[in-house]
Write a protein that holds these residues in place. Sequence first.
Motif, mmCIF file in Angstrom:
data_model
loop_
_atom_site.group_PDB
_atom_site.id
_atom_site.type_symbol
_atom_site.label_atom_id
_atom_site.label_comp_id
_atom_site.label_asym_id
_atom_site.label_seq_id
_atom_site.Cartn_x
_atom_site.Cartn_y
_atom_site.Cartn_z
ATOM 1 N N ASP A 8 0.824 -1.207 0.000
ATOM 2 C CA ASP A 8 0.000 0.000 0.000
ATOM 3 C C ASP A 8 0.861 1.261 0.000
ATOM 4 O OD1 ASP A 8 -2.526 -1.210 -0.161
ATOM 5 O OD2 ASP A 8 -2.383 -1.787 1.946
ATOM 6 N N ASP A 9 1.995 1.216 0.688
ATOM 7 C CA ASP A 9 2.926 2.363 0.626
ATOM 8 C C ASP A 9 3.370 2.576 -0.819
ATOM 9 O OD1 ASP A 9 2.997 2.745 3.443
ATOM 10 O OD2 ASP A 9 4.378 1.047 3.625
ATOM 11 N N ALA A 10 3.688 1.467 -1.509
ATOM 12 C CA ALA A 10 4.177 1.565 -2.896
ATOM 13 C C ALA A 10 3.075 2.071 -3.823
ATOM 14 C CB ALA A 10 4.687 0.209 -3.366
ATOM 15 N N THR A 15 5.203 10.199 -7.809
ATOM 16 C CA THR A 15 6.170 10.738 -8.778
ATOM 17 C C THR A 15 7.422 9.859 -8.847
ATOM 18 O OG1 THR A 15 7.333 12.005 -7.107
ATOM 19 C CG2 THR A 15 5.433 13.073 -8.148
ATOM 20 N N PRO A 16 8.245 10.023 -9.902
ATOM 21 C CA PRO A 16 9.537 9.322 -9.930
ATOM 22 C C PRO A 16 10.367 9.603 -8.672
ATOM 23 C CG PRO A 16 9.048 10.215 -12.096
ATOM 24 C CD PRO A 16 7.971 10.732 -11.181
ATOM 25 N N LYS A 21 12.733 7.595 -3.385
ATOM 26 C CA LYS A 21 12.754 7.673 -1.917
ATOM 27 C C LYS A 21 12.258 6.370 -1.277
ATOM 28 C CE LYS A 21 11.242 11.188 1.219
ATOM 29 N NZ LYS A 21 10.281 12.248 1.402
ATOM 30 N N LEU A 22 11.155 5.866 -1.788
ATOM 31 C CA LEU A 22 10.571 4.646 -1.204
ATOM 32 C C LEU A 22 11.504 3.444 -1.385
ATOM 33 C CD1 LEU A 22 7.458 3.343 -0.350
ATOM 34 C CD2 LEU A 22 8.111 2.128 -2.412
ATOM 35 N N TYR A 23 12.002 3.266 -2.631
ATOM 36 C CA TYR A 23 12.793 2.053 -2.892
ATOM 37 C C TYR A 23 14.188 2.113 -2.265
ATOM 38 C CZ TYR A 23 9.048 0.052 -5.589
ATOM 39 O OH TYR A 23 7.837 -0.493 -5.945
ATOM 40 N N GLY A 131 1.021 4.196 -8.866
ATOM 41 C CA GLY A 131 2.085 5.012 -8.285
ATOM 42 C C GLY A 131 3.420 4.909 -8.996
ATOM 43 N N HIS A 132 3.494 4.118 -10.068
ATOM 44 C CA HIS A 132 4.788 3.874 -10.701
ATOM 45 C C HIS A 132 4.805 4.428 -12.139
ATOM 46 C CE1 HIS A 132 5.163 1.495 -7.119
ATOM 47 N NE2 HIS A 132 6.344 0.997 -7.454
ATOM 48 N N VAL A 133 4.698 3.546 -13.128
ATOM 49 C CA VAL A 133 4.923 3.963 -14.523
ATOM 50 C C VAL A 133 3.663 3.685 -15.360
ATOM 51 C CG1 VAL A 133 6.289 3.460 -16.572
ATOM 52 C CG2 VAL A 133 7.421 3.608 -14.343
#
Length: 207
Positions: A8-10, A15-16, A21-23, A131-133
């Motif tokens: 859920d955080d992911a 944004t990129p 920051k997350l990864y 949230g990604h691409v």
Amino acid sequence: MSKKIDLDDAYNIQTPADNVKLYAKWAASYDVDFAKSTDYILPQQVAQVVHDFSATGTVLDVGAGTGLLGQALYKLGSYDIDATDISPEMLQTAQRKNIYRRLFISDVTKGMGVGNKTYDVTASSGTFTHGHVGPEAIAELLRVTKDGGTVVISVNTAFWHKNGFEAAINEISPHVRSIEIRPVAIYGAAATGAHARDEAFIVIIQT
Ligand SMILES: C[S@@+](CC[C@H](N)C(=O)[O-])C[C@H]1O[C@@H](n2cnc3c(N)ncnc32)[C@H](O)[C@@H]1O
């Protein structure tokens, strides 16, 4: 003790820069805390489809993360596999697995810095998701794929419906040899929790 990072955080990032920051925080524990504990089988599913279409050749793994797709491919065929990702920390984890020929940082939404028509196969697992691409990056994958090659990407099914993938695929269709879409499970039989039955489409584009 701080809370462990989860899906859920992911899904809630945007944004990129949020991804970087997350990864950076997730790289060290991703394989165990996420992949193993959720029975994440999507990389193996994508690898199997790549192998169905191409048993050898050069492959670019886009959004390679810690290298789970590369690992699955390495077991299946005889490939020269390169990895790219926006997160240096995820790529460092991938590098330690000694399966990639070359690893490089790039933001696929801004261009990967690779020449036109470089790879036999361009593949991606788990990166076209909330949230990604989004679909706008597919053109960059097509650009770096040789004529007569294959692009294989997973797209989270809910994300597909919300983010205009169908229109993007329809636009690409007249310019490629074929497009096939296969629905698959993202998590295996051991998965529990809210996302356990989530699905993805594997999109196979023959250039
Ligand atoms: C859910 S992980 C999937 C990793 C791996 N492919 C797998 O299946 O385990 C998503 C990956 O996409 C990467 N990513 C997110 N946005 C990106 C972008 N704009 N360009 C390149 N990589 C990106 C993240 O850093 C992360 O490693």
